[in-house]
Design an enzyme around this catalytic site. Structure first.
Site, short mmCIF file in Angstrom:
data_model
loop_
_atom_site.label_atom_id
_atom_site.label_comp_id
_atom_site.label_asym_id
_atom_site.label_seq_id
_atom_site.Cartn_x
_atom_site.Cartn_y
_atom_site.Cartn_z
N HIS A 278 33.55 -21.48 73.90
CA HIS A 278 34.56 -21.12 74.91
C HIS A 278 34.03 -21.30 76.32
CE1 HIS A 278 33.03 -16.99 75.87
NE2 HIS A 278 32.76 -16.89 74.58
N ASP A 290 26.79 -16.69 76.90
CA ASP A 290 28.13 -16.40 76.40
C ASP A 290 29.19 -16.96 77.36
OD1 ASP A 290 30.24 -15.31 74.95
OD2 ASP A 290 30.00 -13.30 75.82
N GLU A 324 38.62 -17.04 75.69
CA GLU A 324 38.21 -16.27 74.51
C GLU A 324 37.94 -14.82 74.88
OE1 GLU A 324 35.41 -14.32 71.76
OE2 GLU A 324 35.06 -14.85 73.86
N GLU A 325 37.36 -14.60 76.08
CA GLU A 325 36.88 -13.27 76.43
C GLU A 325 37.98 -12.22 76.57
OE1 GLU A 325 34.03 -12.35 76.15
OE2 GLU A 325 32.62 -13.95 76.62
N ASP A 352 29.15 -19.41 69.39
CA ASP A 352 29.46 -18.34 70.35
C ASP A 352 28.60 -17.12 70.06
OD1 ASP A 352 30.59 -16.80 72.32
OD2 ASP A 352 32.40 -16.30 71.18
N HIS A 422 27.67 -10.04 78.24
CA HIS A 422 28.63 -9.48 79.20
C HIS A 422 27.96 -8.75 80.37
CE1 HIS A 422 31.94 -9.21 75.83
NE2 HIS A 422 31.51 -10.46 76.06
#
Length: 454
Positions: A278, A290, A324-325, A352, A422
């Protein structure tokens, strides 16, 4: 004599086939490690563009950049697939502190993605700590109304599969605000999803589901060290208060794109194999693990095929999914378009889980399919890759699930992944060049084996 001749030819054929597979895998690994492009792509994506939150300028620049790079590879087709995505803006940096008669103690904090803002002057309220929604329900409105609910259930450290530890506590982040509203809470603070004790708050998506705007309350994450401190102080001072302020805002939907490129199959062009990651990321770091790593590894798969002269029998398509997030809009859009066009997908692989050393794959497939796939694990043994298991695949390729379609997820070593996930330290310098390149070659190898055997 005829039987002996036939047996010899059979053994020779099997031996030759195995040798050819080993040779092709070695070409992929040698090319990726000696003449790879993935690390340079990630450098630009991370350091020249930066964070790529859906709907942001960074996401827009990433779409433009990756399309241009795919165009340079000389693929048979490269295009953008429009998709509407939510636009959430963090705003001014958040802050929080514990109020005390002896002075205020700062708490590292960040808004959760999708949260509403606090009032302009922030929120100051007593804190009540819970571990789960059952505790919340037991306390009830009488003890919760007007307070900040503090969710403090840590990731379970004795689980070797760290994604299982993440899955065991992420509900408090995703649904914590919605559940706390039922009992009159004014806000929620959530312990970061992180196995390490540090001062970095980790963001991530949260959801109000169908809660009316008038009932939504602010949701934020605090660092693991801050969670330990707050928990101790709440026990010592039950009427302790916390103040926090955030200025985030939901701005509706905007148009973005999935970025897609393909090599047309030489024998079965109507059967499609997908590899992807992503393109969007959270906004605190630059999203190198990520999922910048998955993006550039997926691009590299097609480059490795071109560079080594391998011509796939099936069409191989790289898909760089958007959103995606905080919405999965890109994955859902791709699957919806594929369904409407009646495209036949044979296989889809997603990366991912970070750019760490590849350990293998998990597969969402039938037992019969997995029996064939598991036999290939010996080909990966020279590269210290051993993990071939049935299990999940990836969020973006999940919507492609249908009878006969094999889904897979690259499984790198996950022990350090949630140190960065994140958070502000998910940056380019956290990714090891060699590990990233090993992952790209591993993905190309699996696509090759699927192409040859299905």
């Amino acid at each position: 004599m005829k039987n002996l001749t036939f047996l010899f030819l059979l053994v020779f054929s099997i031996s030759f086939s195995q040798t050819s597979e080993e040779q092709q895998l070695k070409k992929f690994y040698d090319t990726s490690l000696l003449n790879g492009q993935s690390y340079d792509w990630l450098d630009y994506l991370s350091n020249r563009i930066g964070s790529r939150l859906s709907g942001s300028v960074g996401a827009e620049l990433a779409v433009k950049y990756t399309k241009e790079e795919l165009d340079k590879l000389g693929l048979d087709k490269v295009w953008l697939q429009p998709v509407m995505v939510p636009k959430w803006v963090r705003g001014a940096k958040e802050y929080a502190y514990i109020k005390s008669s002896t002075g205020n103690t700062n708490l590292p904090v960040c808004a959760l993605g999708g949260s509403v803002a606090t009032p302009a002057l922030g929120i100051t309220a007593e804190v009540i700590e819970v571990k789960n929604f059952e505790e919340l329900k037991e306390l009830g409105e009488a003890k919760i109304k007007g307070k900040i609910v503090f969710y403090n259930r840590p990731m379970q450290a004795d689980l070797i599969q760290t994604f299982n530890a993440y899955g065991g506590c992420v509900d408090q982040r995703v649904h914590g605000a919605k559940e706390a509203v039922k009992y009159g809470a004014v806000a929620v603070l959530v312990r970061s999803m992180n196995l390490r004790l540090d001062d970095l708050p980790h963001t991530g998506t949260m959801s109000y589901d169908d809660l009316p705007d008038s009932e939504k309350i602010p949701a934020a994450a605090i660092s693991t060290n801050a969670a330990e401190l707050l928990s101790t102080m709440v026990k010592l001072t039950p009427d302790l208060k916390v103040h926090f302020k955030q200025s985030c805002e939901n701005k509706g939907e905007v148009q973005s794109y999935n970025v897609i490129g393909e090599i047309k199959g030489s024998e079965k062009p109507d059967e499609i194999m997908v590899v992807g990651g992503h393109l969007d990321s959270w906004d605190l770091g630059d999203g190198s693990h990520d999922d910048g790593a998955g993006v550039v590894q997926s691009m590299e798969v097609l480059r490795l095929m071109k560079e080594t002269g391998y011509k796939p029998k099936h069409t191989v398509r790289v898909v760089l999914f958007m959103n995606e997030e905080n919405g999965l809009r890109g994955g859902l859009k791709y699957a919806d378009v594929a369904k409407n066009k009646k495209e036949k997908h044979l296989f889809a692989l997603e990366s991912d889980a970070g750019g760490f050393s590849p350990r293998g794959f998990s597969f969402d497939c039938t037992d019969e399919q997995f029996e064939t796939i598991a036999n290939w694990s010996i080909l990966f043994k020279p590269y210290l890759i051993h993990y071939f298991e049935k299990g999940g695949s990836g969020a973006d390729v999940g919507p492609l699930k249908a009878d006969g379609v094999i889904l897979a997820g690259l499984r790198p070593d996950s022990q350090r992944y949630f140190d960065y996930h994140h958070a502000a330290n998910d940056r380019f310098d956290a990714v090891n060049k060699r590990e990233l390149e090993l992952g790209a070659a591993t993905m190309a190898s699996l696509l090759y084996l699927i192409d040859q055997n299905f």
